[in-house]
Write a protein that holds these residues in place. Structure first.
Motif, PDB file in Angstrom:
ATOM      1  N   SER A  16       0.826  -1.207   0.000  1.00  0.00           N
ATOM      2  CA  SER A  16       0.000   0.000   0.000  1.00  0.00           C
ATOM      3  C   SER A  16       0.861   1.258   0.000  1.00  0.00           C
ATOM      4  N   SER A  17       1.981   1.222   0.711  1.00  0.00           N
ATOM      5  CA  SER A  17       2.860   2.392   0.732  1.00  0.00           C
ATOM      6  C   SER A  17       3.492   2.624  -0.637  1.00  0.00           C
ATOM      7  N   ILE A 102      14.718  12.294  -2.110  1.00  0.00           N
ATOM      8  CA  ILE A 102      14.769  12.929  -0.791  1.00  0.00           C
ATOM      9  C   ILE A 102      13.941  12.125   0.206  1.00  0.00           C
ATOM     10  N   TYR A 103      12.732  11.780  -0.190  1.00  0.00           N
ATOM     11  CA  TYR A 103      11.865  10.952   0.658  1.00  0.00           C
ATOM     12  C   TYR A 103      12.529   9.625   0.996  1.00  0.00           C
ATOM     13  N   ASN A 110      14.948  13.201  10.448  1.00  0.00           N
ATOM     14  CA  ASN A 110      14.846  14.242   9.426  1.00  0.00           C
ATOM     15  C   ASN A 110      13.401  14.669   9.232  1.00  0.00           C
ATOM     16  N   LEU A 111      12.504  13.683   9.150  1.00  0.00           N
ATOM     17  CA  LEU A 111      11.084  13.977   8.914  1.00  0.00           C
ATOM     18  C   LEU A 111      10.505  14.805  10.057  1.00  0.00           C
ATOM     19  N   LYS A 131       2.031  11.578   6.927  1.00  0.00           N
ATOM     20  CA  LYS A 131       2.796  10.482   7.504  1.00  0.00           C
ATOM     21  C   LYS A 131       4.207  10.393   6.933  1.00  0.00           C
ATOM     22  N   THR A 132       4.377  10.870   5.701  1.00  0.00           N
ATOM     23  CA  THR A 132       5.679  10.773   5.034  1.00  0.00           C
ATOM     24  C   THR A 132       6.061  12.120   4.436  1.00  0.00           C
ATOM     25  N   ALA A 133       7.303  12.195   3.973  1.00  0.00           N
ATOM     26  CA  ALA A 133       7.761  13.407   3.296  1.00  0.00           C
ATOM     27  C   ALA A 133       6.988  13.635   2.002  1.00  0.00           C
ATOM     28  N   LEU A 134       6.562  12.560   1.337  1.00  0.00           N
ATOM     29  CA  LEU A 134       5.773  12.724   0.116  1.00  0.00           C
ATOM     30  C   LEU A 134       4.448  13.421   0.410  1.00  0.00           C
ATOM     31  N   ASP A 135       3.836  13.091   1.542  1.00  0.00           N
ATOM     32  CA  ASP A 135       2.601  13.780   1.944  1.00  0.00           C
ATOM     33  C   ASP A 135       2.854  15.268   2.140  1.00  0.00           C
TER      34      ASP A 135
END
Length: 488
Positions: A16-17, A102-103, A110-111, A131-135
Protein backbone atom coordinates in the motif's frame (compact mmCIF):
# COMPACT_ATOMS: atom_id res chain seq x y z
CA UNK A 1 -1.66 -1.62 -24.87
CA UNK A 2 -0.09 -3.60 -22.03
CA UNK A 3 -1.54 -6.92 -20.96
CA UNK A 4 -3.92 -6.38 -18.03
CA UNK A 5 -2.91 -9.72 -16.49
CA UNK A 6 0.66 -8.46 -16.22
CA UNK A 7 -0.58 -5.30 -14.55
CA UNK A 8 -2.58 -7.38 -12.06
CA UNK A 9 0.51 -9.41 -11.20
CA UNK A 10 2.47 -6.21 -10.59
CA UNK A 11 -0.37 -4.90 -8.42
CA UNK A 12 -0.27 -8.06 -6.31
CA UNK A 13 3.42 -7.45 -5.52
CA UNK A 14 3.08 -3.81 -4.49
CA UNK A 15 2.47 -2.73 -0.91
CA UNK A 16 0.00 0.00 0.00
CA UNK A 17 2.86 2.39 0.73
CA UNK A 18 4.39 1.70 -2.69
CA UNK A 19 1.03 2.44 -4.33
CA UNK A 20 1.00 5.79 -2.52
CA UNK A 21 4.52 6.45 -3.80
CA UNK A 22 3.43 5.66 -7.36
CA UNK A 23 0.50 8.04 -7.02
CA UNK A 24 2.84 10.82 -5.95
CA UNK A 25 5.11 10.19 -8.93
CA UNK A 26 2.07 10.40 -11.23
CA UNK A 27 0.77 13.72 -9.89
CA UNK A 28 1.86 15.47 -13.11
CA UNK A 29 -0.34 13.23 -15.25
CA UNK A 30 -3.45 12.21 -13.30
CA UNK A 31 -6.10 14.49 -11.81
CA UNK A 32 -5.39 15.04 -8.11
CA UNK A 33 -8.95 14.20 -7.10
CA UNK A 34 -8.68 10.89 -8.95
CA UNK A 35 -5.42 10.09 -7.18
CA UNK A 36 -7.01 10.66 -3.76
CA UNK A 37 -9.57 7.92 -4.49
CA UNK A 38 -7.02 5.32 -5.64
CA UNK A 39 -6.65 2.37 -3.24
CA UNK A 40 -4.60 -0.08 -5.32
CA UNK A 41 -2.26 -0.07 -8.29
CA UNK A 42 -4.91 -1.44 -10.67
CA UNK A 43 -6.94 1.75 -10.29
CA UNK A 44 -3.83 3.82 -10.99
CA UNK A 45 -3.04 1.73 -14.09
CA UNK A 46 -6.54 2.42 -15.42
CA UNK A 47 -5.94 6.15 -15.05
CA UNK A 48 -2.55 5.89 -16.76
CA UNK A 49 -4.11 3.94 -19.63
CA UNK A 50 -6.68 6.71 -20.05
CA UNK A 51 -3.91 9.25 -20.65
CA UNK A 52 -1.96 6.98 -22.99
CA UNK A 53 1.00 6.27 -20.69
CA UNK A 54 0.68 2.49 -20.76
CA UNK A 55 0.85 2.07 -24.53
CA UNK A 56 4.25 0.46 -23.92
CA UNK A 57 6.55 -0.33 -20.99
CA UNK A 58 8.45 2.96 -20.88
CA UNK A 59 6.57 4.91 -18.25
CA UNK A 60 5.76 1.96 -15.99
CA UNK A 61 9.33 0.70 -16.11
CA UNK A 62 10.56 4.14 -15.05
CA UNK A 63 8.11 4.15 -12.15
CA UNK A 64 9.27 0.72 -10.98
CA UNK A 65 12.94 1.66 -11.36
CA UNK A 66 12.36 4.78 -9.27
CA UNK A 67 10.78 2.58 -6.58
CA UNK A 68 13.78 0.21 -6.89
CA UNK A 69 11.44 -2.69 -7.69
CA UNK A 70 13.80 -4.21 -10.23
CA UNK A 71 12.21 -7.60 -9.52
CA UNK A 72 8.94 -6.43 -11.10
CA UNK A 73 10.74 -5.35 -14.26
CA UNK A 74 11.15 -9.05 -15.02
CA UNK A 75 7.36 -9.29 -15.39
CA UNK A 76 7.47 -6.57 -18.03
CA UNK A 77 10.35 -8.25 -19.80
CA UNK A 78 8.29 -11.41 -20.03
CA UNK A 79 5.67 -9.48 -21.99
CA UNK A 80 7.51 -9.02 -25.30
CA UNK A 81 10.02 -6.63 -23.77
CA UNK A 82 12.01 -4.71 -26.35
CA UNK A 83 15.23 -2.81 -25.79
CA UNK A 84 13.93 0.08 -27.87
CA UNK A 85 11.34 0.83 -25.22
CA UNK A 86 13.93 1.19 -22.46
CA UNK A 87 15.88 3.62 -24.62
CA UNK A 88 12.87 5.84 -25.35
CA UNK A 89 12.68 9.48 -24.29
CA UNK A 90 11.84 9.54 -20.56
CA UNK A 91 8.54 10.95 -19.34
CA UNK A 92 8.93 10.82 -15.57
CA UNK A 93 10.09 14.29 -14.60
CA UNK A 94 13.47 14.89 -12.90
CA UNK A 95 11.54 16.96 -10.38
CA UNK A 96 9.46 13.96 -9.22
CA UNK A 97 12.54 11.76 -9.13
CA UNK A 98 14.36 14.36 -7.04
CA UNK A 99 11.53 14.55 -4.49
CA UNK A 100 11.28 10.77 -4.31
CA UNK A 101 15.01 10.44 -3.65
CA UNK A 102 14.77 12.93 -0.79
CA UNK A 103 11.87 10.95 0.66
CA UNK A 104 13.75 7.68 0.18
CA UNK A 105 16.87 8.98 1.96
CA UNK A 106 15.08 10.86 4.73
CA UNK A 107 15.36 9.41 8.24
CA UNK A 108 12.60 9.55 10.86
CA UNK A 109 14.55 12.24 12.68
CA UNK A 110 14.85 14.24 9.43
CA UNK A 111 11.08 13.98 8.91
CA UNK A 112 10.38 15.19 12.43
CA UNK A 113 12.70 18.17 11.94
CA UNK A 114 11.19 18.95 8.55
CA UNK A 115 7.68 19.04 10.00
CA UNK A 116 8.88 21.52 12.60
CA UNK A 117 10.41 23.77 9.93
CA UNK A 118 7.13 23.82 7.98
CA UNK A 119 5.16 25.18 10.92
CA UNK A 120 4.99 28.67 9.40
CA UNK A 121 3.81 27.48 5.97
CA UNK A 122 1.38 24.63 6.56
CA UNK A 123 -1.48 24.35 9.00
CA UNK A 124 -1.04 22.09 11.98
CA UNK A 125 -3.68 19.66 10.76
CA UNK A 126 -1.89 19.32 7.41
CA UNK A 127 1.42 18.56 9.11
CA UNK A 128 -0.07 16.07 11.57
CA UNK A 129 -1.97 14.27 8.80
CA UNK A 130 1.23 13.85 6.75
CA UNK A 131 2.80 10.48 7.50
CA UNK A 132 5.68 10.77 5.03
CA UNK A 133 7.76 13.41 3.30
CA UNK A 134 5.77 12.72 0.12
CA UNK A 135 2.60 13.78 1.94
CA UNK A 136 4.33 17.00 2.99
CA UNK A 137 5.54 17.66 -0.56
CA UNK A 138 1.97 17.22 -1.85
CA UNK A 139 0.66 19.71 0.73
CA UNK A 140 3.40 22.19 -0.17
CA UNK A 141 2.57 21.86 -3.87
CA UNK A 142 -1.11 22.43 -3.15
CA UNK A 143 -0.26 25.55 -1.12
CA UNK A 144 2.05 26.89 -3.84
CA UNK A 145 5.29 26.60 -1.85
CA UNK A 146 6.82 23.86 -4.03
CA UNK A 147 6.94 23.07 -7.76
CA UNK A 148 9.36 22.02 -10.45
CA UNK A 149 10.42 25.64 -10.82
CA UNK A 150 10.27 26.60 -7.15
CA UNK A 151 12.53 24.48 -4.98
CA UNK A 152 14.47 27.23 -3.21
CA UNK A 153 12.58 26.92 0.08
CA UNK A 154 12.98 23.13 0.02
CA UNK A 155 16.70 23.60 -0.55
CA UNK A 156 16.95 26.05 2.35
CA UNK A 157 15.05 23.72 4.71
CA UNK A 158 17.26 20.76 3.84
CA UNK A 159 20.41 22.81 4.34
CA UNK A 160 19.26 23.30 7.94
CA UNK A 161 18.61 19.56 8.32
CA UNK A 162 20.93 17.39 6.28
CA UNK A 163 23.67 18.47 3.84
CA UNK A 164 23.35 15.25 1.82
CA UNK A 165 19.64 15.81 1.25
CA UNK A 166 20.26 19.43 0.31
CA UNK A 167 22.80 18.29 -2.27
CA UNK A 168 20.06 16.34 -4.07
CA UNK A 169 18.15 19.58 -4.63
CA UNK A 170 21.33 21.45 -5.53
CA UNK A 171 22.11 18.95 -8.28
CA UNK A 172 18.56 19.20 -9.58
CA UNK A 173 18.77 23.01 -9.75
CA UNK A 174 22.08 22.87 -11.58
CA UNK A 175 20.73 20.26 -13.97
CA UNK A 176 17.59 22.24 -14.77
CA UNK A 177 19.55 25.46 -15.25
CA UNK A 178 21.28 23.89 -18.26
CA UNK A 179 18.34 22.08 -19.81
CA UNK A 180 17.09 23.47 -23.14
CA UNK A 181 13.80 22.84 -24.86
CA UNK A 182 15.21 20.17 -27.15
CA UNK A 183 16.35 18.09 -24.19
CA UNK A 184 12.95 18.12 -22.51
CA UNK A 185 10.70 15.02 -22.73
CA UNK A 186 8.08 15.23 -25.47
CA UNK A 187 5.64 12.41 -24.61
CA UNK A 188 2.21 13.92 -23.87
CA UNK A 189 -1.02 12.41 -22.60
CA UNK A 190 -3.72 12.02 -25.22
CA UNK A 191 -6.69 13.49 -23.30
CA UNK A 192 -7.43 16.59 -21.26
CA UNK A 193 -6.14 16.09 -17.70
CA UNK A 194 -4.36 18.12 -15.03
CA UNK A 195 -1.09 17.97 -16.94
CA UNK A 196 1.31 20.39 -15.26
CA UNK A 197 4.66 19.48 -16.75
CA UNK A 198 6.91 22.30 -17.85
CA UNK A 199 7.93 20.54 -21.06
CA UNK A 200 4.80 21.15 -23.14
CA UNK A 201 5.51 22.70 -26.53
CA UNK A 202 4.40 26.18 -27.49
CA UNK A 203 1.37 24.87 -29.41
CA UNK A 204 -1.62 26.91 -28.07
CA UNK A 205 -3.89 23.85 -28.26
CA UNK A 206 -1.56 21.95 -26.00
CA UNK A 207 -1.16 24.89 -23.63
CA UNK A 208 -4.88 24.76 -22.89
CA UNK A 209 -4.37 21.36 -21.27
CA UNK A 210 -2.04 22.73 -18.59
CA UNK A 211 -2.86 24.70 -15.46
CA UNK A 212 0.53 26.37 -15.67
CA UNK A 213 3.48 26.43 -18.00
CA UNK A 214 6.55 27.53 -16.03
CA UNK A 215 9.99 27.82 -17.56
CA UNK A 216 13.01 26.17 -15.97
CA UNK A 217 15.42 28.54 -17.70
CA UNK A 218 13.83 31.68 -16.23
CA UNK A 219 13.45 30.59 -12.62
CA UNK A 220 16.13 28.06 -11.67
CA UNK A 221 19.69 29.22 -11.17
CA UNK A 222 22.83 27.45 -10.12
CA UNK A 223 24.76 28.48 -7.03
CA UNK A 224 27.94 27.58 -8.89
CA UNK A 225 30.06 30.33 -10.47
CA UNK A 226 28.79 30.64 -14.05
CA UNK A 227 32.18 31.31 -15.58
CA UNK A 228 34.05 28.73 -13.58
CA UNK A 229 36.09 26.54 -15.89
CA UNK A 230 35.50 22.80 -15.71
CA UNK A 231 38.52 20.57 -15.81
CA UNK A 232 38.17 18.07 -18.68
CA UNK A 233 38.02 14.42 -17.75
CA UNK A 234 41.33 12.59 -17.93
CA UNK A 235 40.57 9.18 -19.43
CA UNK A 236 43.65 7.74 -17.79
CA UNK A 237 41.90 8.22 -14.43
CA UNK A 238 39.15 5.77 -15.40
CA UNK A 239 38.99 2.09 -16.19
CA UNK A 240 38.00 1.66 -19.83
CA UNK A 241 34.69 -0.05 -20.61
CA UNK A 242 34.92 -0.34 -24.37
CA UNK A 243 33.54 -3.80 -25.03
CA UNK A 244 29.91 -4.86 -25.21
CA UNK A 245 29.34 -6.85 -23.14
CA UNK A 246 31.85 -5.50 -20.63
CA UNK A 247 32.50 -8.94 -19.20
CA UNK A 248 31.03 -11.56 -16.90
CA UNK A 249 29.00 -11.18 -13.72
CA UNK A 250 28.96 -14.52 -11.90
CA UNK A 251 26.49 -15.05 -9.06
CA UNK A 252 26.81 -17.91 -6.57
CA UNK A 253 23.38 -18.17 -4.96
CA UNK A 254 23.14 -20.63 -2.05
CA UNK A 255 19.63 -21.08 -0.64
CA UNK A 256 19.31 -24.75 0.41
CA UNK A 257 21.68 -26.05 3.11
CA UNK A 258 22.03 -29.64 4.26
CA UNK A 259 22.71 -29.26 7.98
CA UNK A 260 22.15 -26.91 10.86
CA UNK A 261 22.70 -23.55 9.17
CA UNK A 262 19.19 -23.43 7.75
CA UNK A 263 17.93 -22.34 4.34
CA UNK A 264 18.10 -18.73 3.12
CA UNK A 265 14.64 -17.67 1.91
CA UNK A 266 14.68 -14.34 0.11
CA UNK A 267 18.02 -14.93 -1.61
CA UNK A 268 16.26 -15.50 -4.94
CA UNK A 269 15.22 -11.85 -4.86
CA UNK A 270 18.89 -10.89 -4.53
CA UNK A 271 19.75 -13.15 -7.46
CA UNK A 272 17.01 -11.63 -9.63
CA UNK A 273 18.05 -8.11 -8.69
CA UNK A 274 21.70 -8.71 -9.51
CA UNK A 275 20.80 -10.33 -12.84
CA UNK A 276 18.61 -7.36 -13.79
CA UNK A 277 21.05 -4.65 -12.72
CA UNK A 278 24.26 -6.09 -14.16
CA UNK A 279 22.56 -7.06 -17.41
CA UNK A 280 21.53 -3.43 -17.85
CA UNK A 281 25.07 -2.35 -16.92
CA UNK A 282 26.39 -4.36 -19.86
CA UNK A 283 27.51 -7.65 -18.31
CA UNK A 284 26.75 -11.25 -19.23
CA UNK A 285 25.27 -12.71 -16.05
CA UNK A 286 25.83 -16.35 -15.03
CA UNK A 287 24.00 -17.69 -11.96
CA UNK A 288 24.96 -20.88 -10.12
CA UNK A 289 22.49 -22.09 -7.51
CA UNK A 290 23.20 -24.21 -4.44
CA UNK A 291 26.83 -25.25 -4.86
CA UNK A 292 28.94 -27.03 -2.28
CA UNK A 293 32.27 -25.59 -1.19
CA UNK A 294 34.11 -27.72 -3.74
CA UNK A 295 31.52 -26.82 -6.35
CA UNK A 296 32.24 -23.12 -5.83
CA UNK A 297 36.00 -23.72 -6.04
CA UNK A 298 35.54 -25.77 -9.21
CA UNK A 299 33.49 -23.07 -10.93
CA UNK A 300 36.01 -20.41 -9.95
CA UNK A 301 38.88 -22.50 -11.31
CA UNK A 302 36.94 -23.07 -14.52
CA UNK A 303 36.19 -19.37 -14.81
CA UNK A 304 39.82 -18.38 -14.28
CA UNK A 305 40.83 -20.38 -17.36
CA UNK A 306 38.85 -18.05 -19.63
CA UNK A 307 40.56 -15.67 -22.02
CA UNK A 308 39.52 -12.21 -20.77
CA UNK A 309 41.25 -10.24 -23.52
CA UNK A 310 37.88 -8.94 -24.79
CA UNK A 311 36.54 -8.31 -21.28
CA UNK A 312 36.74 -4.98 -19.45
CA UNK A 313 35.94 -6.23 -15.96
CA UNK A 314 34.88 -9.21 -13.85
CA UNK A 315 32.13 -9.25 -11.23
CA UNK A 316 31.60 -12.10 -8.75
CA UNK A 317 28.71 -12.08 -6.26
CA UNK A 318 28.35 -14.64 -3.45
CA UNK A 319 25.06 -15.03 -1.58
CA UNK A 320 25.41 -17.50 1.27
CA UNK A 321 25.95 -18.09 4.97
CA UNK A 322 29.36 -17.07 6.28
CA UNK A 323 31.69 -16.32 9.14
CA UNK A 324 34.88 -14.33 9.67
CA UNK A 325 36.85 -14.46 6.43
CA UNK A 326 34.79 -17.17 4.77
CA UNK A 327 31.52 -18.14 3.13
CA UNK A 328 29.83 -21.57 3.17
CA UNK A 329 28.91 -24.03 0.49
CA UNK A 330 25.59 -25.84 0.76
CA UNK A 331 27.39 -28.76 2.44
CA UNK A 332 28.32 -26.26 5.20
CA UNK A 333 32.02 -26.45 4.40
CA UNK A 334 33.82 -23.12 4.31
CA UNK A 335 35.44 -21.33 1.38
CA UNK A 336 37.92 -18.66 2.44
CA UNK A 337 37.46 -15.23 0.94
CA UNK A 338 41.02 -15.38 -0.36
CA UNK A 339 40.02 -18.51 -2.30
CA UNK A 340 37.47 -16.41 -4.14
CA UNK A 341 39.97 -13.76 -5.22
CA UNK A 342 43.25 -15.67 -5.66
CA UNK A 343 42.32 -17.44 -8.92
CA UNK A 344 42.06 -14.04 -10.61
CA UNK A 345 45.32 -12.41 -9.53
CA UNK A 346 47.21 -10.89 -12.42
CA UNK A 347 49.99 -13.43 -12.14
CA UNK A 348 47.44 -16.23 -12.71
CA UNK A 349 45.18 -14.53 -15.27
CA UNK A 350 47.29 -12.09 -17.29
CA UNK A 351 44.31 -11.10 -19.48
CA UNK A 352 42.70 -9.55 -16.36
CA UNK A 353 45.78 -7.51 -15.48
CA UNK A 354 44.92 -3.84 -15.06
CA UNK A 355 41.19 -4.57 -15.17
CA UNK A 356 38.78 -4.17 -12.24
CA UNK A 357 37.71 -7.32 -10.43
CA UNK A 358 34.68 -6.74 -8.21
CA UNK A 359 33.53 -9.17 -5.50
CA UNK A 360 30.32 -8.59 -3.57
CA UNK A 361 29.76 -10.86 -0.56
CA UNK A 362 26.36 -11.21 1.12
CA UNK A 363 27.14 -13.29 4.19
CA UNK A 364 27.69 -12.85 7.90
CA UNK A 365 31.28 -12.37 9.07
CA UNK A 366 30.79 -13.53 12.64
CA UNK A 367 28.14 -13.93 15.32
CA UNK A 368 28.41 -10.53 16.99
CA UNK A 369 25.83 -7.82 16.52
CA UNK A 370 26.69 -4.33 15.32
CA UNK A 371 25.70 -1.89 18.06
CA UNK A 372 24.02 1.46 17.67
CA UNK A 373 21.89 4.04 19.43
CA UNK A 374 18.17 3.46 18.99
CA UNK A 375 16.60 6.78 17.93
CA UNK A 376 13.02 5.50 18.19
CA UNK A 377 10.74 4.10 20.92
CA UNK A 378 10.33 0.30 21.22
CA UNK A 379 8.88 -1.40 18.14
CA UNK A 380 5.17 -1.25 17.51
CA UNK A 381 3.26 -4.45 16.75
CA UNK A 382 3.53 -3.72 13.02
CA UNK A 383 7.29 -3.23 13.29
CA UNK A 384 7.59 -6.48 15.24
CA UNK A 385 5.86 -8.32 12.39
CA UNK A 386 8.37 -6.83 9.96
CA UNK A 387 11.24 -7.85 12.22
CA UNK A 388 10.06 -11.48 12.03
CA UNK A 389 10.93 -11.49 8.33
CA UNK A 390 14.59 -10.60 9.02
CA UNK A 391 17.16 -13.39 9.29
CA UNK A 392 20.94 -13.60 9.68
CA UNK A 393 23.43 -15.25 7.33
CA UNK A 394 25.68 -16.52 10.13
CA UNK A 395 27.67 -19.71 10.73
CA UNK A 396 29.75 -21.27 13.53
CA UNK A 397 33.31 -21.33 12.11
CA UNK A 398 35.95 -18.61 11.95
CA UNK A 399 38.17 -18.14 8.91
CA UNK A 400 41.00 -16.03 7.58
CA UNK A 401 41.53 -12.59 6.13
CA UNK A 402 41.80 -11.62 2.45
CA UNK A 403 45.09 -10.99 0.63
CA UNK A 404 45.12 -8.16 -1.94
CA UNK A 405 46.53 -7.48 -5.38
CA UNK A 406 45.97 -4.55 -7.68
CA UNK A 407 42.54 -3.73 -9.16
CA UNK A 408 40.42 -5.73 -6.71
CA UNK A 409 37.34 -4.54 -4.88
CA UNK A 410 35.68 -6.58 -2.15
CA UNK A 411 32.27 -5.30 -1.09
CA UNK A 412 31.29 -6.95 2.19
CA UNK A 413 27.76 -6.89 3.55
CA UNK A 414 29.14 -6.36 7.06
CA UNK A 415 32.31 -5.64 9.00
CA UNK A 416 34.36 -8.55 10.45
CA UNK A 417 32.93 -10.41 13.47
CA UNK A 418 29.39 -9.18 12.80
CA UNK A 419 26.18 -10.45 11.26
CA UNK A 420 24.35 -9.33 8.15
CA UNK A 421 20.58 -9.41 7.65
CA UNK A 422 18.21 -10.70 5.00
CA UNK A 423 14.47 -10.20 4.57
CA UNK A 424 12.94 -13.59 3.80
CA UNK A 425 10.59 -12.02 1.24
CA UNK A 426 12.43 -9.11 -0.38
CA UNK A 427 16.08 -10.18 -0.12
CA UNK A 428 19.14 -9.10 1.83
CA UNK A 429 19.51 -5.56 3.12
CA UNK A 430 22.96 -5.11 1.53
CA UNK A 431 22.35 -6.55 -1.94
CA UNK A 432 19.03 -4.77 -2.39
CA UNK A 433 20.61 -1.43 -1.44
CA UNK A 434 23.57 -2.17 -3.71
CA UNK A 435 21.23 -2.77 -6.67
CA UNK A 436 19.32 0.39 -5.85
CA UNK A 437 22.44 2.57 -5.74
CA UNK A 438 23.96 1.04 -8.88
CA UNK A 439 20.76 1.80 -10.79
CA UNK A 440 20.63 5.33 -9.47
CA UNK A 441 24.26 6.06 -10.34
CA UNK A 442 23.87 4.56 -13.81
CA UNK A 443 21.12 7.01 -14.75
CA UNK A 444 22.50 10.03 -12.89
CA UNK A 445 24.07 12.94 -14.81
CA UNK A 446 26.96 12.74 -12.35
CA UNK A 447 29.82 10.35 -13.13
CA UNK A 448 29.80 8.66 -9.73
CA UNK A 449 32.36 5.89 -9.47
CA UNK A 450 31.88 2.57 -7.69
CA UNK A 451 33.45 3.80 -4.44
CA UNK A 452 30.97 6.69 -4.29
CA UNK A 453 28.17 4.20 -4.88
CA UNK A 454 29.39 1.94 -2.07
CA UNK A 455 29.69 4.92 0.27
CA UNK A 456 25.98 5.58 -0.29
CA UNK A 457 25.27 1.90 0.35
CA UNK A 458 27.17 2.19 3.64
CA UNK A 459 25.19 5.26 4.60
CA UNK A 460 21.74 3.89 3.83
CA UNK A 461 22.26 0.41 5.28
CA UNK A 462 23.78 1.84 8.45
CA UNK A 463 20.71 4.04 9.00
CA UNK A 464 18.36 1.07 9.38
CA UNK A 465 17.43 -1.13 12.33
CA UNK A 466 17.23 -4.90 11.81
CA UNK A 467 16.01 -6.98 14.73
CA UNK A 468 16.77 -3.83 16.76
CA UNK A 469 20.40 -4.09 15.60
CA UNK A 470 22.58 -2.26 13.12
CA UNK A 471 24.47 -3.40 10.03
CA UNK A 472 27.62 -1.75 8.68
CA UNK A 473 28.86 -2.82 5.22
CA UNK A 474 32.55 -2.59 4.45
CA UNK A 475 34.24 -2.14 1.06
CA UNK A 476 37.93 -3.01 0.71
CA UNK A 477 39.81 -2.23 -2.46
CA UNK A 478 43.06 -1.92 -4.31
CA UNK A 479 41.56 -0.22 -7.35
CA UNK A 480 44.01 2.03 -9.17
CA UNK A 481 41.47 4.00 -11.22
CA UNK A 482 37.87 5.13 -11.05
CA UNK A 483 35.20 2.71 -12.26
CA UNK A 484 32.00 4.29 -13.57
CA UNK A 485 29.21 1.87 -14.49
CA UNK A 486 26.53 3.19 -16.85
CA UNK A 487 23.63 1.62 -18.77
CA UNK A 488 24.66 0.28 -22.17
Amino acid sequence: MMDFLTLCRIDDQLSSSEVEELCFLCRDFVNKKHLEKISDAKELFIRLQEVGLLENHVFLSQLLETLRRVDLLDLLKGENWSQEETDAVPVLSPYRKMLYKIYDDMTKMNLKTYKFLLGNRLERRQIEASKTALDLFAELEQAGFLSGTNVSELHRDLLNMDQQLAMIVQRYMEQMAHVNDEEQPRILPRINVDYERSTISSNPQLESMSESRPSYENTIYSDAHPNQSVKPLDKTDFYSLDHNPHGLCVVFNNEKFRGGLGDRPGTQEDSKGLRSVFTRLGFTVLIYDNLTADGIRSKLAELSKNNFVDHDALVVCVLSHGDVGCIYGTNEQRVLLRELTQPFKSCRVPTLAGKPKLFFIQACQGNAYQGGVLPCPPNSKEEEEVEQTIEEDAGPIQGETVPWDADFLLGMATVPECRSFRNIYSGSIYIQELCKQLLEAAESPERDDILTVLTRVNRNVSKGLYKSRKQMPEPKYTLTKKLVLRFV
